[in-house]
Design a protein around this motif. Structure first.
Motif, PDB file in Angstrom:
ATOM      1  N   TRP A  20      47.640   9.538 -22.360  1.00 40.40           N
ATOM      2  CA  TRP A  20      48.367   9.150 -23.569  1.00 40.40           C
ATOM      3  C   TRP A  20      49.778   8.652 -23.291  1.00 40.40           C
ATOM      4  O   TRP A  20      50.293   7.795 -24.020  1.00 40.40           O
TER       5      TRP A  20
ATOM      6  N   GLY B  72      50.626   4.953 -23.184  1.00 35.81           N
ATOM      7  CA  GLY B  72      50.633   4.167 -24.414  1.00 35.81           C
ATOM      8  C   GLY B  72      51.828   4.436 -25.308  1.00 35.81           C
ATOM      9  O   GLY B  72      51.745   4.226 -26.526  1.00 35.81           O
TER      10      GLY B  72
ATOM     11  N   ASN C 183      47.579  -1.307 -22.946  1.00 34.68           N
ATOM     12  CA  ASN C 183      48.125  -0.116 -23.597  1.00 34.68           C
ATOM     13  C   ASN C 183      49.119  -0.435 -24.711  1.00 34.68           C
ATOM     14  O   ASN C 183      49.958   0.403 -25.069  1.00 34.68           O
TER      15      ASN C 183
ATOM     16  N   GLY D 234      48.858   2.449 -28.870  1.00 34.86           N
ATOM     17  CA  GLY D 234      48.937   3.821 -28.369  1.00 34.86           C
ATOM     18  C   GLY D 234      49.126   4.835 -29.470  1.00 34.86           C
ATOM     19  O   GLY D 234      48.811   4.582 -30.644  1.00 34.86           O
TER      20      GLY D 234
END
Length: 518
Positions: A103, A106, A128, A131
């Motif tokens: 995560w 992003g 990315n 996100g």
């Protein structure tokens, strides 16, 4: 000679009449009114958005510099369409993609984000640009609860714990400070969290005993702080009829660490030969309906296991992947899972939603796979064009059941017969909402025969009835970019409602929703 011909003709007439009479036999549906009937959770009408094919990029997300009208890069027409559906939750970023997604790649400046190769779906490189902030802000705009799938397959415990803190913590901490640096002062308060996805397969090929231990390790470090009632933790559950998987999880995970157990089931006839998305025949259709009907059996058997370990029904069943799965549309990337959406998909949607409604005591969330351009999508896009599918219209017709009180029903369904096999033709569910409106939804999967039904509604005190029908001439019919409104709901008045008695015939392969008011 003439006499023999006459007798043959008479025999044909008698047989034909006998068949028609059998088809037209009235099905009596009885209300099983109960003060203890469950509420149909709105979250049964949830959706799923994976980084797969054109679901996120070229689907939801076109970027804020696109000529297509958008809000922070997300298409406005999709936002409006999903608002109309009143979608209660949206699952992201996967699916199989979830257990490869990190995560922190992003967030922050776009030009500093690393790329990722989507090894599961098409081998494409993503930048990315969509996100955590994009997704959670989208959910806010939709009025939908975000359901985040955490990376357990290739991500560490600290990574998931940090994501929880980043999205939820109000005070001062390394992750909440980072969130503020990235432009978001207040946390989003994400309640629903999946602890990995398909841990038995693409999520790590784990044994259930091993996954149960991994699950407990990860949730131990996921803070409940700043979310009312604590976060809602969902274990990666069984595929289809893997009842041992459910048994092991329910036996080995303490109830105070577990709010939901997932189940995945797709209406796919053969993983090696799924059949075409549009040009299918009745043989393929019947086999698809057979797989779709299996959802009833799976829910009954998995919940029986849950009942054994959880008599107070504290743990919910979460069907967070379901829908039809066919070969991709001709000429499209096999890894993108793009398929058209026909009346067959409307049958799958209506049938499964009725099943979920009728099991509302245990089924508290479900997520149709997927929202845009993937599998049984409610929305399809082609550059600036967008169409709503038959499945979209079924979800829109059925949204009246969200958070309404279930009205249990009982009946013996007529059978849809094909090639020496048969399936129940009819699924029905009913509910009463906060305004005392009653809604009854019917799906008839029979390709040739309408289903006459009779219901005594006197105890509900209804005075007026209206209806909406989704039907078409052919099972293979669908909405296209050239003809986007070929299939859409129509007002339906072909029923009798007198002195509390309802009589109506559900047309072949159709979905009907009736509304009764006092």
């Amino acid at each position: 000679m003439c006499r023999k011909i006459l007798l043959s003709i008479l025999t044909v007439i008698i047989c034909s009449y006998s068949q028609i009479s059998t088809c037209q036999e009235i099905t009596t549906i009885k209300l099983d009114a109960s003060d203890n009937a469950p509420t149909i959770s709105k979250h049964i009408y949830g959706h799923f958005a994976e980084h797969l094919g054109r679901c996120i990029y070229e689907g939801f997300y076109v970027g804020d510099s696109s000529a297509i009208p958008n809000s922070a890069g997300v298409r406005l027409d999709i936002i409006d369409a999903l608002k109309e559906l009143q979608i209660p939750n949206l699952r992201w970023p996967g699916g199989c993609f979830a257990d490869t997604y990190h995560w922190m790649d992003g967030i922050g400046d776009l030009d500093k984000r690393p790329t990722i190769v989507n090894t599961w779906w098409g081998g494409v490189t993503e930048d990315n640009s969509f996100g955590t902030h994009n997704f959670l802000n989208l959910c806010e705009e939709l009025g939908a609860e975000p359901y985040l799938s955490g990376n357990v397959g290739s991500g560490g415990v600290q990574e998931l714990a940090d994501w929880v803190q980043y999205t939820n913590f109000k005070g001062k901490s390394p992750m909440s400070d980072l969130r503020r640096e990235n432009g978001r002062e207040e946390p989003w308060g994400v309640k629903y969290w999946g602890i990995g996805n398909e841990a038995w397969g693409c999520g790590g090929n784990m044994r259930p005993e091993y996954y149960a231990d991994i699950y407990k390790k990860y949730v131990t470090f996921m803070s409940d702080a700043d979310v009312e009632g604590g976060i809602y933790k969902i274990a990666s559950g069984a595929s289809n009829d893997d009842y041992n998987w459910t048994e092991v999880l329910m036996k080995n995970i303490p109830k105070n660490m577990l709010q939901g157990v997932a189940l995945h089931h797709y209406s796919v006839i053969d993983w090696d030969a799924k059949g075409p998305d549009v040009n299918f025949n009745e043989d393929t259709y019947f086999k698809t309906m057979k797989e779709s009907w299996l959802m009833e059996e799976l829910i009954v058997k998995h919940t029986a296991i849950m009942d054994k370990y959880d008599k107070n029904m504290e743990v919910d069943l979460i069907v967070d992947e379901w829908g039809g799965w066919y070969e991709v549309s001709e000429g499209t990337n096999p890894g993108f899972l793009y398929q058209q959406n026909t009346m067959r998909d409307a049958m799958i949607a209506g049938m499964n939603l009725n099943i979920f409604n009728n099991h509302a005591d245990r089924v508290k969330m479900a997520n149709l796979a997927q929202a845009v351009n993937v599998l049984q999508a409610v929305i399809l896009t082609d550059k600036e064009k967008m169409i709503l599918t038959p499945t979209y219209h079924v979800m829109n017709m059925y949204k009246v059941h969200q958070d309404a009180t279930l009205i249990p029903l009982s009946f013996d369904s007529p059978m849809y017969a094909y090639n020496k096999e048969s399936l129940p033709a009819l699924t029905v569910s009913a509910s009463k909402d906060a305004n005392d409106k009653v809604h009854i939804s019917f799906t008839n999967i029979d390709t040739k025969n309408g289903t006459p039904v009779s219901i005594d509604l006197n105890e509900l005190g209804l005075k007026n009835m209206t209806g909406s029908l989704l039907s078409s001439e052919n099972l293979q019919d669908h909405n296209s970019f050239e003809n986007p409104n070929k299939i859409e709901p129509k007002n339906f008045k072909d029923f009798k409602f007198k002195k509390g008695m309802l009589e109506v015939t559900i047309p072949p392969f159709s979905v009907l929703v009736l509304e009764g008011i006092k």
